[in-house]
Design a protein around this motif. Structure first.
Motif, PDB file in Angstrom:
ATOM      1  N   ALA A 183       0.829  -1.207   0.000  1.00 48.87           N
ATOM      2  CA  ALA A 183       0.000   0.000   0.000  1.00 48.87           C
ATOM      3  C   ALA A 183       0.865   1.260   0.000  1.00 48.87           C
ATOM      4  CB  ALA A 183      -0.928  -0.005   1.211  1.00 48.87           C
ATOM      5  N   LEU A 184       1.922   1.258   0.813  1.00 50.34           N
ATOM      6  CA  LEU A 184       2.794   2.434   0.880  1.00 50.34           C
ATOM      7  C   LEU A 184       3.568   2.615  -0.425  1.00 50.34           C
ATOM      8  CD1 LEU A 184       4.146   2.099   4.536  1.00 50.34           C
ATOM      9  CD2 LEU A 184       2.691   3.927   3.650  1.00 50.34           C
ATOM     10  N   GLY A 185       4.096   1.520  -0.987  1.00 47.93           N
ATOM     11  CA  GLY A 185       4.809   1.610  -2.263  1.00 47.93           C
ATOM     12  C   GLY A 185       3.898   2.115  -3.372  1.00 47.93           C
ATOM     13  N   PHE A 186       2.681   1.571  -3.429  1.00 50.47           N
ATOM     14  CA  PHE A 186       1.699   1.976  -4.438  1.00 50.47           C
ATOM     15  C   PHE A 186       1.322   3.447  -4.264  1.00 50.47           C
ATOM     16  CE2 PHE A 186      -2.624   2.385  -6.120  1.00 50.47           C
ATOM     17  CZ  PHE A 186      -2.525   1.729  -7.340  1.00 50.47           C
ATOM     18  N   GLY A 187       1.028   3.843  -3.006  1.00 47.77           N
ATOM     19  CA  GLY A 187       0.608   5.224  -2.731  1.00 47.77           C
ATOM     20  C   GLY A 187       1.709   6.234  -2.997  1.00 47.77           C
ATOM     21  N   LEU A 188       2.933   5.921  -2.564  1.00 49.92           N
ATOM     22  CA  LEU A 188       4.051   6.837  -2.805  1.00 49.92           C
ATOM     23  C   LEU A 188       4.334   6.987  -4.294  1.00 49.92           C
ATOM     24  CD1 LEU A 188       6.501   5.751   0.049  1.00 49.92           C
ATOM     25  CD2 LEU A 188       5.567   8.047  -0.270  1.00 49.92           C
ATOM     26  N   MET A 189       4.270   5.874  -5.013  1.00 50.82           N
ATOM     27  CA  MET A 189       4.540   5.938  -6.453  1.00 50.82           C
ATOM     28  C   MET A 189       3.482   6.774  -7.163  1.00 50.82           C
ATOM     29  SD  MET A 189       6.814   5.006  -8.573  1.00 50.82           S
ATOM     30  CE  MET A 189       7.013   5.040 -10.355  1.00 50.82           C
ATOM     31  N   LEU A 190       2.225   6.607  -6.805  1.00 53.66           N
ATOM     32  CA  LEU A 190       1.164   7.414  -7.415  1.00 53.66           C
ATOM     33  C   LEU A 190       1.353   8.888  -7.101  1.00 53.66           C
ATOM     34  CD1 LEU A 190      -2.191   5.431  -6.955  1.00 53.66           C
ATOM     35  CD2 LEU A 190      -0.844   5.765  -9.040  1.00 53.66           C
ATOM     36  N   ALA A 191       1.709   9.193  -5.847  1.00 56.51           N
ATOM     37  CA  ALA A 191       1.917  10.590  -5.443  1.00 56.51           C
ATOM     38  C   ALA A 191       3.066  11.217  -6.230  1.00 56.51           C
ATOM     39  CB  ALA A 191       2.199  10.659  -3.942  1.00 56.51           C
ATOM     40  N   ILE A 192       4.154  10.467  -6.400  1.00 53.54           N
ATOM     41  CA  ILE A 192       5.299  10.975  -7.151  1.00 53.54           C
ATOM     42  C   ILE A 192       4.935  11.200  -8.615  1.00 53.54           C
ATOM     43  CG2 ILE A 192       7.604  10.379  -8.002  1.00 53.54           C
ATOM     44  CD1 ILE A 192       7.995   8.863  -5.309  1.00 53.54           C
ATOM     45  N   LEU A 193       4.223  10.232  -9.183  1.00 48.48           N
ATOM     46  CA  LEU A 193       3.808  10.380 -10.580  1.00 48.48           C
ATOM     47  C   LEU A 193       2.930  11.618 -10.779  1.00 48.48           C
ATOM     48  CD1 LEU A 193       2.975   6.647 -11.469  1.00 48.48           C
ATOM     49  CD2 LEU A 193       4.921   8.008 -12.299  1.00 48.48           C
ATOM     50  N   TRP A 194       2.067  11.902  -9.810  1.00 49.61           N
ATOM     51  CA  TRP A 194       1.190  13.074  -9.924  1.00 49.61           C
ATOM     52  C   TRP A 194       1.979  14.365  -9.726  1.00 49.61           C
ATOM     53  CZ3 TRP A 194      -0.506  17.140  -6.833  1.00 49.61           C
ATOM     54  CH2 TRP A 194      -1.621  17.845  -7.331  1.00 49.61           C
ATOM     55  N   LEU A 195       2.866  14.398  -8.714  1.00 54.47           N
ATOM     56  CA  LEU A 195       3.638  15.615  -8.419  1.00 54.47           C
ATOM     57  C   LEU A 195       4.588  15.972  -9.562  1.00 54.47           C
ATOM     58  CD1 LEU A 195       4.481  15.036  -4.640  1.00 54.47           C
ATOM     59  CD2 LEU A 195       3.027  16.844  -5.577  1.00 54.47           C
ATOM     60  N   PHE A 196       5.120  14.974 -10.237  1.00 54.66           N
ATOM     61  CA  PHE A 196       6.121  15.211 -11.283  1.00 54.66           C
ATOM     62  C   PHE A 196       5.550  14.967 -12.683  1.00 54.66           C
ATOM     63  CE2 PHE A 196       8.617  14.591  -7.501  1.00 54.66           C
ATOM     64  CZ  PHE A 196       9.730  15.408  -7.660  1.00 54.66           C
ATOM     65  N   TRP A 207       4.399  16.930 -14.893  1.00 49.12           N
ATOM     66  CA  TRP A 207       4.798  17.867 -15.947  1.00 49.12           C
ATOM     67  C   TRP A 207       6.316  17.995 -16.065  1.00 49.12           C
ATOM     68  CZ3 TRP A 207       0.604  17.943 -18.333  1.00 49.12           C
ATOM     69  CH2 TRP A 207      -0.638  18.143 -17.714  1.00 49.12           C
ATOM     70  N   THR A 208       7.050  17.206 -15.277  1.00 47.39           N
ATOM     71  CA  THR A 208       8.509  17.287 -15.278  1.00 47.39           C
ATOM     72  C   THR A 208       9.085  16.356 -16.341  1.00 47.39           C
ATOM     73  OG1 THR A 208       8.427  17.668 -12.887  1.00 47.39           O
ATOM     74  CG2 THR A 208      10.576  17.117 -13.830  1.00 47.39           C
ATOM     75  N   PRO A 209      10.074  16.806 -17.109  1.00 48.96           N
ATOM     76  CA  PRO A 209      10.684  15.939 -18.128  1.00 48.96           C
ATOM     77  C   PRO A 209      11.242  14.662 -17.502  1.00 48.96           C
ATOM     78  CG  PRO A 209      11.382  18.209 -18.426  1.00 48.96           C
ATOM     79  CD  PRO A 209      10.642  18.168 -17.128  1.00 48.96           C
ATOM     80  N   PRO A 210      11.038  13.513 -18.152  1.00 45.20           N
ATOM     81  CA  PRO A 210      11.500  12.235 -17.589  1.00 45.20           C
ATOM     82  C   PRO A 210      12.988  12.220 -17.245  1.00 45.20           C
ATOM     83  CG  PRO A 210      10.035  11.847 -19.449  1.00 45.20           C
ATOM     84  CD  PRO A 210      10.274  13.332 -19.407  1.00 45.20           C
ATOM     85  N   SER A 211      13.813  12.878 -18.040  1.00 44.45           N
ATOM     86  CA  SER A 211      15.252  12.877 -17.774  1.00 44.45           C
ATOM     87  C   SER A 211      15.563  13.573 -16.453  1.00 44.45           C
ATOM     88  CB  SER A 211      16.006  13.559 -18.918  1.00 44.45           C
ATOM     89  OG  SER A 211      15.558  14.897 -19.087  1.00 44.45           O
ATOM     90  N   VAL A 236      13.399  13.875 -13.899  1.00 41.55           N
ATOM     91  CA  VAL A 236      12.889  12.995 -12.842  1.00 41.55           C
ATOM     92  C   VAL A 236      13.906  11.901 -12.533  1.00 41.55           C
ATOM     93  CG1 VAL A 236      11.115  11.280 -12.265  1.00 41.55           C
ATOM     94  CG2 VAL A 236      10.471  13.421 -13.394  1.00 41.55           C
ATOM     95  N   ASP A 237      14.485  11.332 -13.575  1.00 40.92           N
ATOM     96  CA  ASP A 237      15.472  10.265 -13.393  1.00 40.92           C
ATOM     97  C   ASP A 237      16.687  10.763 -12.618  1.00 40.92           C
ATOM     98  OD1 ASP A 237      16.236   7.421 -14.327  1.00 40.92           O
ATOM     99  OD2 ASP A 237      17.999   8.607 -14.866  1.00 40.92           O
ATOM    100  N   ARG A 238      17.200  11.952 -12.986  1.00 43.94           N
ATOM    101  CA  ARG A 238      18.367  12.507 -12.299  1.00 43.94           C
ATOM    102  C   ARG A 238      18.040  12.786 -10.829  1.00 43.94           C
ATOM    103  NH1 ARG A 238      18.805  15.647 -16.960  1.00 43.94           N
ATOM    104  NH2 ARG A 238      17.988  17.475 -15.859  1.00 43.94           N
ATOM    105  N   THR A 239      16.865  13.352 -10.576  1.00 44.30           N
ATOM    106  CA  THR A 239      16.471  13.696  -9.213  1.00 44.30           C
ATOM    107  C   THR A 239      16.384  12.457  -8.333  1.00 44.30           C
ATOM    108  OG1 THR A 239      15.203  15.604  -9.980  1.00 44.30           O
ATOM    109  CG2 THR A 239      14.660  14.724  -7.790  1.00 44.30           C
ATOM    110  N   PHE A 240      15.739  11.416  -8.840  1.00 42.95           N
ATOM    111  CA  PHE A 240      15.523  10.233  -8.006  1.00 42.95           C
ATOM    112  C   PHE A 240      16.735   9.321  -7.947  1.00 42.95           C
ATOM    113  CE2 PHE A 240      11.213  11.752  -8.226  1.00 42.95           C
ATOM    114  CZ  PHE A 240      10.753  11.482  -6.947  1.00 42.95           C
ATOM    115  N   ARG A 241      17.689   9.505  -8.824  1.00 40.66           N
ATOM    116  CA  ARG A 241      18.959   8.798  -8.662  1.00 40.66           C
ATOM    117  C   ARG A 241      19.653   9.286  -7.393  1.00 40.66           C
ATOM    118  NH1 ARG A 241      21.241   5.577 -12.273  1.00 40.66           N
ATOM    119  NH2 ARG A 241      20.032   5.174 -14.154  1.00 40.66           N
TER     120      ARG A 241
END
Length: 330
Positions: free
Chosen positions: A145-158, A160-164, A166-171
């Motif tokens: 539930a936490l993994g699913f919820g956090l992933m959805l929240a991140i996808l919504w917050l980011f 409009w952010t370019p995938p590249s 997002v990748d650099r930030t989460f690395r």
């Protein structure tokens, strides 16, 4: 007496080392599979935070394991030896097949098996098992539930952010989440060995109250950290790539969700399975893409291994106790 106590403490620390070796996948599988860290750097990162946990979360879980699950009046050196043997043998079997099972539940099963072999089922303290059994089911669900919820929240917050970007930030952020999970992994798992060692000292009369000496805390965290450094690569492969494909953003969500789940259990004194928490969280993250992104066949094999862990370790622990009892050690 001193020789026996020393030997049992060494066996307990061997289990702790194997625990770290077996469960290294919990701490580093996601950060390795996303290529944020190389395997060598990842195990050093995880091992460091496994050890640092010695100075953080106290010993509530150790008390539950050592004094809350088995009647201390029937705990002898032979019972402790049988319990540790059951846990070690089952850990090695599941490592060989690359299955991420719970070292914690192997220890509980082995310990219970040896105690029942000595004194029957009256040796089991049901009150101490209630939360543990409950969290066998709750831990992966909470992690999912936490993994699913956090992933959805991140996808919504980011969104409009370019995938590249997002990748650099989460690395970068995945280094933090991996450290957070490793800290909680060490805090919960090392305490199980602390509980066993303290039980040995109590049974031998070296301590009068079930209080965990600080040297035991440091020894347990050092052993699990060294085990993590060795790395159980078979299980890392299963956790990191066989369940679902992860990107750094997914690795961050999975590690953070699992870490929060384990933290809640540690603060409430519940000896939870970090393996269950991180596996559930990885499945939750994968399910945000689509249900077919999760390899449910692999997940099913893992669940069956979870179901078998306590009864198989129980049988091995009971057999080990019976074996040493033949030589007069009861």
């Amino acid at each position: 007496m001193l020789l026996t106590v020393s030997a049992l403490i060494l066996i307990a620390l061997l289990f702790d080392y194997i625990n770290g070796f077996h469960d290294a996948a919990n701490s580093i599988a996601t950060v390795v599979s996303t290529r944020v860290l190389s395997p060598g750097k990842a195990v050093i990162w995880a091992a460091f935070f496994n050890f640092v946990a010695a100075f953080t979360f106290g010993t509530a879980v150790a008390r539950t394991v050592g004094a809350g699950m088995i009647d201390l009046d029937i705990v002898t050196f032979a019972v402790i030896f049988g319990g540790l043997t059951g846990a070690i043998v089952w850990d090695l079997i599941t490592w060989f097949f690359g299955l991420p099972t719970s070292s914690s539940h192997a220890l509980f099963g082995g310990y219970a098996g040896a105690a029942v072999a000595k004194a029957g089922f009256g040796a089991i303290l049901l009150s101490g098992w209630t939360k543990t059994i409950l969290f066998i089911f709750l831990s992966p669900i909470i992690g999912m539930a936490l993994g699913f919820g956090l992933m959805l929240a991140i996808l919504w917050l980011f969104r409009w952010t370019p995938p590249s970007r997002v990748d650099r930030t989460f690395r970068r952020l995945q280094l933090v989440s991996a450290a957070f999970f490793s800290l909680n992994h060490g805090a919960n798992d090392a305490q199980k060995t602390m509980g066993i060692i303290t039980g040995v000292l109590f049974a031998a009369g070296y301590i009068q109250k079930f209080d965990v000496p600080f040297w035991v805390v440091l020894s347990a965290h050092a052993a699990i950290g060294l085990g993590t450094l060795a790395g159980g690569w078979r299980i890392i492969h299963t956790m990191g790539s066989k369940i679902t494909k992860l990107q750094p953003v997914g690795g961050f969500a999975a590690e953070t969700g699992a870490a929060i789940s384990v933290l809640i259990a540690t603060l409430t004194g519940v000896p939870v399975s970090t393996t269950h928490a991180i596996t559930g969280s990885i499945v939750g993250v994968g399910a945000t893409r689509r249900l077919s992104a999760v390899r449910w066949g692999v997940a099913g094999q893992i669940v069956w291994a979870w179901i078998l862990t306590i009864p198989m370790a129980f049988l091995i622990g009971a057999a080990a106790y019976r074996l040493v009892a033949l030589f007069g050690a009861v």
